[in-house]
Write a protein that holds these residues in place. Structure first.
Motif, PDB file in Angstrom:
ATOM      1  N   ARG A  74       0.850 -16.506   4.682  1.00 35.58           N
ATOM      2  CA  ARG A  74      -0.344 -15.665   4.758  1.00 35.58           C
ATOM      3  C   ARG A  74      -1.225 -16.053   5.947  1.00 35.58           C
ATOM      4  NH1 ARG A  74      -4.410 -16.103  -0.161  1.00 35.58           N
ATOM      5  NH2 ARG A  74      -4.749 -18.095   0.917  1.00 35.58           N
ATOM      6  N   LYS A  85      -2.229 -11.323  13.519  1.00 32.06           N
ATOM      7  CA  LYS A  85      -2.978 -10.076  13.571  1.00 32.06           C
ATOM      8  C   LYS A  85      -4.234 -10.229  14.421  1.00 32.06           C
ATOM      9  CE  LYS A  85      -3.699  -7.680   9.898  1.00 32.06           C
ATOM     10  NZ  LYS A  85      -4.057  -7.320   8.500  1.00 32.06           N
ATOM     11  N   SER A 112      -2.055 -13.706   9.246  1.00 31.59           N
ATOM     12  CA  SER A 112      -3.437 -13.366   9.598  1.00 31.59           C
ATOM     13  C   SER A 112      -3.746 -13.772  11.036  1.00 31.59           C
ATOM     14  CB  SER A 112      -4.413 -14.058   8.645  1.00 31.59           C
ATOM     15  OG  SER A 112      -4.194 -13.658   7.316  1.00 31.59           O
TER      16      SER A 112
END
Length: 330
Positions: free
Chosen positions: A219, A226, A223
């Motif tokens: 995760r 991105k 993130s």
């Protein structure tokens, strides 16, 4: 762990005796030597690459130690597979060696499990808390933690040295050597308390921790990718930091892959242990055919553990790590 699949069952002839013999032949005499050879070369290459002075880092310290114990695991487990060769199994020296080889194999396996959890935690700290990670995740601290982890795993596994003994059996004036359980291994304290301690400490707890750490890492990396994509065209100073972050993410992704392979290879072992625990706790006795199925599953499970030690430090990941993780000596 090898002791999870070596329970004694009835030797009554059964329909799937041939399937068991074929499984043992394919696994022990074909696949194990082949995979062990590849794993030995991969782990050795990994040790050579990561132990270079230019590769000094906390992560590399853990990976070097892991490769060292994986290569030891491959060697010891290979010696155990020689039991299926009548010429070797009949040797006196091999009969005496087998109980020690079995325990040494478990020690290396348990150390590898602990080191995998340790470097996953180290990577989690480095990724989620980068400022603290630079202070906490140092090569010196990594070596000290590795020493503690290895010591803990060895001490936890030492009782297995007293699990089996070599006895002499006289049969028609012929002396035959055979390995048998000791009285110590037959005690309830050993069979229940110690066995469940091993299963919890080196199978289920690491499985839960690695799944949790890996989920957080996936995760976090997603993130970060991105955010970096949105800010690609920002200031040049950011671009320099972004390059460094990209390298760190590549390291993390590499280690996530190692952990995923570890979890996939350990899942069947955990399932088999749960099944055997259920059988023992309910005082159920397996039929000859069911016992053969368990032995077949045990051969496959042990093969997957050998495959895990091979894949996690195969030549390609070792070279990729060399390119990805290169950094000046601190």
């Amino acid at each position: 762990m090898s002791n999870a699949t070596t329970n004694d069952y009835s030797d009554t002839p059964c329909d799937n005796d041939y399937s068991l013999e074929m499984t043992r032949f394919i696994v022990q005499k074909i696949l194990v030597p082949f995979i062990t050879s590849i794993g030995f070369a991969g782990n050795l290459l990994c040790i050579i690459v990561l132990s270079h002075k230019s590769m000094v880092s906390s992560t590399n310290c853990y990976l070097t130690a892991l490769a060292t114990f994986d290569i030891s695991y491959l060697i010891f487990s290979f010696t155990l597979s020689l039991k299926h060769y009548d010429v070797v199994n009949s040797l006196t020296v091999y009969t005496y060696w087998y109980p020690y080889g079995r325990t040494l194999t478990d020690i290396c396996s348990n150390v590898s499990v602990c080191l995998t959890v340790t470097f996953s935690l180290e990577r989690l700290i480095a990724v989620c808390y980068p400022m603290k990670g630079r202070v906490i995740c140092t090569p010196q601290r990594a070596r000290f933690i590795t020493f503690l982890v290895v010591t803990f795993a060895i001490i936890s596994t030492i009782p297995e040295f007293f699990e089996m003994k070599t006895v002499r059996i006289e049969n028609n004036k012929t002396v035959v050597l055979k390995n048998a359980e000791t009285d110590f291994a037959k005690t309830d304290a050993y069979k229940i308390i110690y066995y469940h301690y091993l299963v919890l400490t080196f199978t289920f707890l690491p499985f839960i921790l690695l799944s949790t750490f890996n989920g957080i890492l996936v995760r976090t990396v997603y993130s970060a990718m991105k955010i970096r994509k949105r800010m690609t065209n920002s200031y040049s100073s950011y671009k320099q930091n972004a390059r460094r972050q990209t390298e760190q993410n590549r390291i993390t992704i590499m280690l996530i892959g190692v952990v995923i392979v570890f979890l996939l290879c350990q899942s069947p072992n955990a399932a088999l242990i749960l099944y055997l625990t259920y059988i023992d706790s309910n005082d159920m006795r397996l039929t000859a055919c069911e016992a053969n199925n368990v032995k077949i599953a045990g051969n496959v499970v042990n093969l997957m553990d050998v495959k895990r030690s091979t894949y996690c430090h195969s030549p390609c990941p070792a070279l990729d790590l060399a390119l990805t993780m290169y950094q000046p000596t601190r």
